[in-house]
Structures are given as structure tokens and as C-alpha cells.
Scaffold this active site. Structure first.
Site, mmCIF file in Angstrom:
data_model
loop_
_atom_site.group_PDB
_atom_site.id
_atom_site.type_symbol
_atom_site.label_atom_id
_atom_site.label_comp_id
_atom_site.label_asym_id
_atom_site.label_seq_id
_atom_site.Cartn_x
_atom_site.Cartn_y
_atom_site.Cartn_z
ATOM 1 N N HIS A 23 13.887 -53.154 -3.184
ATOM 2 C CA HIS A 23 12.638 -53.337 -2.443
ATOM 3 C C HIS A 23 11.453 -53.614 -3.373
ATOM 4 O O HIS A 23 10.422 -54.100 -2.927
ATOM 5 C CB HIS A 23 12.362 -52.079 -1.620
ATOM 6 C CG HIS A 23 11.928 -52.330 -0.207
ATOM 7 N ND1 HIS A 23 12.131 -53.513 0.469
ATOM 8 C CD2 HIS A 23 11.279 -51.515 0.667
ATOM 9 C CE1 HIS A 23 11.637 -53.414 1.696
ATOM 10 N NE2 HIS A 23 11.114 -52.218 1.842
ATOM 11 N N ASN A 72 5.306 -50.411 3.703
ATOM 12 C CA ASN A 72 4.949 -50.564 5.118
ATOM 13 C C ASN A 72 3.446 -50.641 5.352
ATOM 14 O O ASN A 72 3.020 -50.950 6.462
ATOM 15 C CB ASN A 72 5.531 -49.416 5.941
ATOM 16 C CG ASN A 72 7.040 -49.394 5.912
ATOM 17 O OD1 ASN A 72 7.686 -50.267 5.327
ATOM 18 N ND2 ASN A 72 7.620 -48.403 6.544
ATOM 19 N N ASP A 97 11.421 -58.924 -1.537
ATOM 20 C CA ASP A 97 12.873 -58.908 -1.429
ATOM 21 C C ASP A 97 13.288 -59.523 -0.106
ATOM 22 O O ASP A 97 12.568 -59.432 0.883
ATOM 23 C CB ASP A 97 13.394 -57.472 -1.533
ATOM 24 C CG ASP A 97 12.825 -56.566 -0.441
ATOM 25 O OD1 ASP A 97 11.593 -56.499 -0.307
ATOM 26 O OD2 ASP A 97 13.621 -55.941 0.295
ATOM 27 N N ASN A 118 9.083 -54.949 6.828
ATOM 28 C CA ASN A 118 7.891 -54.190 7.219
ATOM 29 C C ASN A 118 6.663 -54.483 6.366
ATOM 30 O O ASN A 118 5.538 -54.379 6.843
ATOM 31 C CB ASN A 118 8.196 -52.691 7.229
ATOM 32 C CG ASN A 118 9.112 -52.317 8.370
ATOM 33 O OD1 ASN A 118 9.094 -52.934 9.427
ATOM 34 N ND2 ASN A 118 9.940 -51.313 8.154
#
Length: 192
Positions: A23, A72, A97, A118
Site C-alpha cells: 500500500h 483513507n 498501488d 480508498n
């Protein structure tokens, strides 16, 4: 900085726990770009670490930034930086990613859906639904078996992927530089 400035945002999560996870490839790419320029981040008042630079002699003005918050919630600092430095959202490049691409593949696109990402959802929300920003999508592949995608992207790369990761980071950094110096279409033609 003025309206001819670009904002390059590398997505990821803060802290050592997430530093080398899938991530956080957006953070890794921006670290490579800063290393190439010999620059370092400074803290801002909007929850991001950023540095302004000029890409090469006479090149474009660029603001490189990573959020100090979680993936997020990437949209709030990105929006604040766009506003503060008067950057047009069309000159926003987000490096992130992408599970829908095999590991090692890179795709550049403008706009489109967030595909369940997100960080991208947060940015689109804070841009008032505007999706017309550029994405440099770094393929991390999908999990095998029954592993949830959210768990997969928060894990470190496999041993084989770790060997190939420096090349992927270099290629993503090259893609960002191509977008800035030659334009998105030329970058797509060279990268895809």
C-alpha cells in the site's frame, strides 16, 4: 508557486509498520524522486510532508507530497495543498498501488473510477467528485486464495517481489518525470 505548478502525491500510510508494504508504494516512488533531486521533505500545516522543486533546468515547478495521515484520509491534505499553492486539479498526479495490475506493471491514466481504492476515493471526494486527475498505477497484483485485499496490500512484498521492487520504483519515478516533461500521452506511449 503558481498555476503552472504540478502536485505529485504519493499515497501510503504513516509509520514504520507500513513502510515497506504494498500500500505504500506511492511513498516509495516519491522517496526515489526526492533522492534523484537531492531534496528532503518538510512538514506543512495541512497534515502532509512536502517539498517544492523545479524539475531540471527550466523544467516545470513541482510540489512532491505525502500525507502524514492514513491512506483513507489522503484527500484532505491533497485538497489543502492544491488550494494553498493554486495548483489546478488537472495538474495533480497521484502515485498509488493497484491490485488490478500484475506486480511490476505500470499504467498511467487520467480520470476514471477509483476501483475500490480508498485513497483515491478520499481524493475524489475532497475534489468535489472531480476525477480528472492523473494516476500512476503501480501493479502489486491480487492476493491468492481467500486473503482479503485489504490485508494483502498491508503486507510486505514477497521475497521475489522485493528483489524486483527497486526496478518497479525506478520505472514509476521515470513515468512521473515523463508526465512532467513530455506530457501524459508521451509518457503512456513509453510506459505501456
Amino acid at each position: 508557486m503558481a498555476t503552472d505548478t504540478w502536485l505529485i502525491a504519493g499515497l501510503g500510510n504513516p509509520g514504520t509498520r507500513y513502510r515497506h508494504t504494498r500500500h505504500n508504494i506511492g511513498h516509495m516512488v516519491l522517496e526515489e524522486l526526492l533522492k534523484r533531486m537531492g531534496a528532503e521533505y518538510t512538514r506543512t500545516k495541512v497534515g502532509a510532508r512536502a517539498v517544492g522543486a523545479q524539475l531540471g533546468q527550466g523544467g516545470p515547478k513541482v510540489l512532491f507530497a505525502i500525507s502524514e495521515g492514513y491512506m483513507n484520509h489522503s484527500g484532505k491534505p491533497v485538497r489543502a495543498l492544491l488550494d494553498y499553492f493554486s495548483v489546478d486539479p488537472a495538474q495533480l498526479v497521484v502515485v498509488h498501488d493497484e491490485v488490478d495490475l500484475d506486480f511490476g506493471r505500470i499504467k498511467i491514466k487520467r480520470g476514471g473510477s477509483e476501483g475500490g481504492h480508498n485513497g483515491l476515493k478520499s481524493i475524489t471526494q475532497h475534489l468535489g467528485g472531480d476525477r480528472d486527475y492523473i494516476r500512476v498505477r503501480a501493479g502489486v497484483g491480487r492476493p491468492t486464495g481467500r486473503m482479503a485485499t485489504a490485508d494483502y496490500v498491508l503486507q510486505k512484498f514477497s521475497a521475489q517481489q522485493q528483489e524486483e521492487l527497486p526496478a518497479l520504483i525506478d520505472q514509476c519515478a521515470d513515468a512521473v518525470e515523463l508526465i512532467l516533461t513530455e506530457g501524459m500521452t508521451a509518457a503512456q506511449n513509453k510506459v505501456h
